[in-house]
Motif scaffolding. Structure first.
Motif, short mmCIF file in Angstrom:
data_model
loop_
_atom_site.label_atom_id
_atom_site.label_comp_id
_atom_site.label_asym_id
_atom_site.label_seq_id
_atom_site.Cartn_x
_atom_site.Cartn_y
_atom_site.Cartn_z
N ALA A 1 5.87 12.80 8.22
CA ALA A 1 6.11 12.91 6.34
C ALA A 1 4.55 12.88 6.02
CB ALA A 1 5.99 11.04 7.27
N GLU A 2 3.98 13.10 6.28
CA GLU A 2 2.46 13.79 5.54
C GLU A 2 3.16 14.54 4.04
OE1 GLU A 2 3.13 16.70 8.92
OE2 GLU A 2 3.00 14.62 8.44
N GLY A 3 2.27 13.85 2.57
CA GLY A 3 2.81 14.31 1.80
C GLY A 3 4.20 14.24 1.37
N ARG A 4 5.18 13.48 1.89
CA ARG A 4 6.96 13.98 1.42
C ARG A 4 6.82 12.50 1.31
NH1 ARG A 4 10.05 14.05 6.25
NH2 ARG A 4 11.68 14.47 4.99
N ALA A 5 7.74 12.04 -0.23
CA ALA A 5 8.24 10.21 -0.79
C ALA A 5 8.64 9.73 -0.65
CB ALA A 5 9.29 10.76 -2.15
N SER B 1 5.64 1.30 8.83
CA SER B 1 5.68 1.54 7.11
C SER B 1 6.85 2.56 6.43
CB SER B 1 4.61 0.82 6.17
OG SER B 1 5.17 0.62 5.16
N GLU B 2 6.58 3.30 6.90
CA GLU B 2 6.93 4.65 6.26
C GLU B 2 8.04 5.34 6.69
OE1 GLU B 2 4.37 7.44 5.53
OE2 GLU B 2 3.83 8.50 7.19
N ILE B 3 8.83 5.28 7.96
CA ILE B 3 10.12 5.72 8.39
C ILE B 3 11.10 4.91 8.17
CG2 ILE B 3 8.20 7.45 10.65
CD1 ILE B 3 9.08 5.23 12.28
N PHE B 4 11.19 3.67 7.39
CA PHE B 4 12.68 2.99 7.58
C PHE B 4 12.84 3.08 6.22
CE2 PHE B 4 11.19 1.59 12.12
CZ PHE B 4 11.69 1.95 12.94
N PRO B 5 13.88 2.76 5.49
CA PRO B 5 14.52 2.32 4.15
C PRO B 5 13.32 1.11 4.05
CG PRO B 5 16.37 2.30 5.69
CD PRO B 5 15.31 2.49 6.82
N ILE C 1 1.09 -1.22 -0.54
CA ILE C 1 0.20 -0.27 -0.04
C ILE C 1 0.81 1.20 0.27
CG2 ILE C 1 -1.66 0.98 1.06
CD1 ILE C 1 -3.01 -1.12 2.80
N ASP C 2 2.08 1.34 0.83
CA ASP C 2 2.94 2.28 1.33
C ASP C 2 3.75 2.78 0.04
OD1 ASP C 2 1.32 3.13 3.52
OD2 ASP C 2 3.15 2.88 4.88
N GLU C 3 3.70 1.98 -0.82
CA GLU C 3 4.61 1.71 -1.97
C GLU C 3 4.25 1.70 -3.38
OE1 GLU C 3 8.21 -1.53 0.09
OE2 GLU C 3 6.99 -1.80 -1.87
N ILE C 4 2.49 1.97 -3.53
CA ILE C 4 2.57 1.92 -4.75
C ILE C 4 1.29 3.65 -4.78
CG2 ILE C 4 0.67 0.80 -6.32
CD1 ILE C 4 1.46 -1.44 -5.55
N MET C 5 0.58 3.91 -3.31
CA MET C 5 0.48 4.96 -3.33
C MET C 5 0.64 5.72 -3.63
SD MET C 5 -3.02 4.13 -3.33
CE MET C 5 -3.99 2.37 -3.56
N PRO C 6 0.17 7.62 -4.17
CA PRO C 6 0.86 8.14 -4.26
C PRO C 6 1.11 8.78 -3.09
CG PRO C 6 -1.33 8.09 -5.67
CD PRO C 6 -0.83 7.36 -5.00
N SER C 7 2.03 10.10 -3.00
CA SER C 7 2.58 10.65 -1.44
C SER C 7 0.84 10.95 -0.84
CB SER C 7 3.28 10.78 -1.10
OG SER C 7 3.94 12.02 -2.51
#
Length: 494
Positions: free
Chosen positions: A466-470, A393-397, A140-146
């Motif tokens: 993290a909102e709106g950021r790639a 999910s979004e704060i690590f590599p 989900i996190d990798e496919i959805m637009p930021s």
């Protein structure tokens, strides 16, 4: 020999996409799994009275709570095993495998003949759903637009409660002895998941592999083709896509393979505060949810004299409150921001739980008002709990995203999650006690309230905006090429 550097616009191209039918496919294909999970878990949680019946397995309250603990223990094992595999083999391959294991374990539970066979089959089902958490949230996190990532992730995790609401309705029929004998109702409940799950497996075949995962695993050409196909679908719908800024290109070197020691260095050496944040958020919400959710039926039966086959009437609005919370509050995580909303939902639910504990202890509540209070608490707690999965999910590599989810999920479930149902099952007490003591359960509620407030404060001080950021701007991929060294200045003598 210098490693080959691949320059790609794949992440930027994915983030510039508008909302399209393709994204609905992702939402339905992955979100339906949580609906199915919610249906089954709600039916199982409503089995408390049926499983304690002398006509079925004749379990105690503690054994009913232990059934949930074994299921959660399976989630811990499944998360650790399949979380690593989804980072290694890809998101899509794990969709089918983990769902199949989950459905098989659920179906076998319908044939359980005693408490230990039920524990085993619930453990197997738990391993499958534990792997689902890692693979689905990563995709989900990798496919959805930021700009949509927060609300979509939170909403999909929240759809679990849509399934729980449906499960509450189903429980009214399954555990009504005038319609279905007690020794059959609970067994039929375990068979619903496997039947519906077959549809989901076929639906997921149409979901592509994450282009971001392909790019960072030596399959850049395939990643480009996947994005080309997605963009072609978008353009076929009459949507014009603006050009992508070349400055957003990402330089990637060959695939990075991580040992467990290297992972530990990333978590605790490179990102120690983020690791503390992830663990705290996951552990506190797991304790609250598993403590209350798996004992709702027992509380209604033992303290409010609700017949076991009527608990679904009360759980239906409770589930709706959990569903509406993420849907209403989810967009605010993308607009107001992650830190503010996480803190507000965690602290808000904790304060409300503390107030409800006092009301419960004072005997001020009945079955209806207790349910209304639960609805208010979990309107906020549901959005907060979903944001915990979004956060880790979004704060690590990217290369260890699945493992990050599984790692913190496993630790949190192994501490607060597995312990909570067993503990609260004993705090509720036995069904044969006509005047159960409210004090032990009140203390349990207070502990849950303190935990949620603490989690909210940690999010405020250690959270990431993290909102709106790639994703690549929040945490550099481990395979990102190092910038070329700048040539030293040379002094020129006149």
């Amino acid at each position: 020999m210098q490693p080959e550097v691949i320059r790609s616009l794949v992440p930027a191209r994915m983030d510039r996409l508008p909302w399209t039918k393709f994204h609905w496919l992702i939402v339905v294909g992955l979100g339906v799994s949580w609906i199915l999970d919610g249906i089954e878990i709600q039916i199982v949680s409503s089995m408390g009275g049926a499983l304690q019946s002398i006509d079925s397995l004749h379990l105690t309250s503690g054994q009913v709570g232990a059934t949930a603990s074994w299921y959660l223990a399976g989630q811990v094992v499944g998360a650790l095993v399949f979380g690593r595999l989804t980072d290694k083999l890809g998101r899509k391959k794990l969709f089918i495998l983990t769902l199949a294991i989950y459905l098989i374990g659920s179906g076998l539970a319908g044939f359980a003949w005693n408490s230990w066979s039920l524990y085993l089959f619930r453990f197997i089902a738990g391993t499958g759903i534990g792997g689902e958490y890692a693979a689905i949230n990563s995709a989900i996190d990798e496919i959805m637009p930021s700009k949509y990532r927060g609300r979509v992730d939170i909403a999909i995790n929240g759809t679990y409660w849509g399934g729980a609401a449906l499960g509450a309705v189903a429980s009214l029929f399954l555990f009504n002895e005038d319609l279905i004998p007690a020794h059959w109702g609970w067994r039929l409940g375990f068979f619903i998941g496997p039947v519906l799950g077959l549809i989901i497996i076929f639906l997921r075949r149409h979901i592509p592999e994450s282009p971001r995962w392909l790019l960072t695993h030596g399959r850049a050409a395939e990643a480009e083709r996947t994005v080309d196909e997605i963009e072609a679908q978008v353009r076929s719908q009459g949507v014009e896509l603006p050009p992508v800024d070349e400055g957003k290109a990402l330089d990637i070197v060959e695939e990075v393979r991580l040992s467990y020691r290297q992972m530990a260095r990333v978590f605790f050496g490179q990102y120690p505060s983020r690791s503390f944040l992830g663990f705290t958020m996951m552990a506190t919400q797991a304790f609250l949810y598993n403590a209350i959710f798996f004992t709702v039926g027992l509380v209604l039966i033992n303290f409010y004299d609700v017949p076991s086959d009527h608990t679904g009437y009360y759980f239906f609005p409770f589930a709706l409150g959990n569903l509406i919370g993420p849907l209403v509050l989810g967009p605010l995580f993308d607009t107001i921001g992650r830190r503010k909303m996480i803190c507000a939902t965690y602290v808000g639910s904790g304060v409300l739980l503390f107030i409800s504990a006092w009301m419960f202890s004072a005997g001020m509540l009945n079955a209806t008002t207790q349910t209304a209070v639960w609805c208010a608490i979990f309107f906020f707690a549901s959005a907060g709990a979903s944001s915990a999965y979004l956060t880790v999910s979004e704060i690590f590599p990217l290369e260890l995203r699945g493992q990050a989810i599984s790692f913190f999920f496993a630790i949190s479930q192994g501490t607060g999650g597995v312990i909570a149902p067993f503990l609260f099952g004993h705090l509720v007490g036995g069904a044969d006690n006509p005047n159960p003591d409210r004090f032990p359960l009140t203390v349990g509620y207070i502990i849950g309230a303190v935990a949620m407030v603490f989690g909210g404060l940690v999010a405020w001080f250690f959270g990431v905006n993290a909102e709106g950021r790639a994703l690549e701007d929040i945490a550099d991929p481990l395979s990102k090429a190092a910038p070329p060294e700048k040539a030293p200045d040379v002094a020129v003598n006149d």
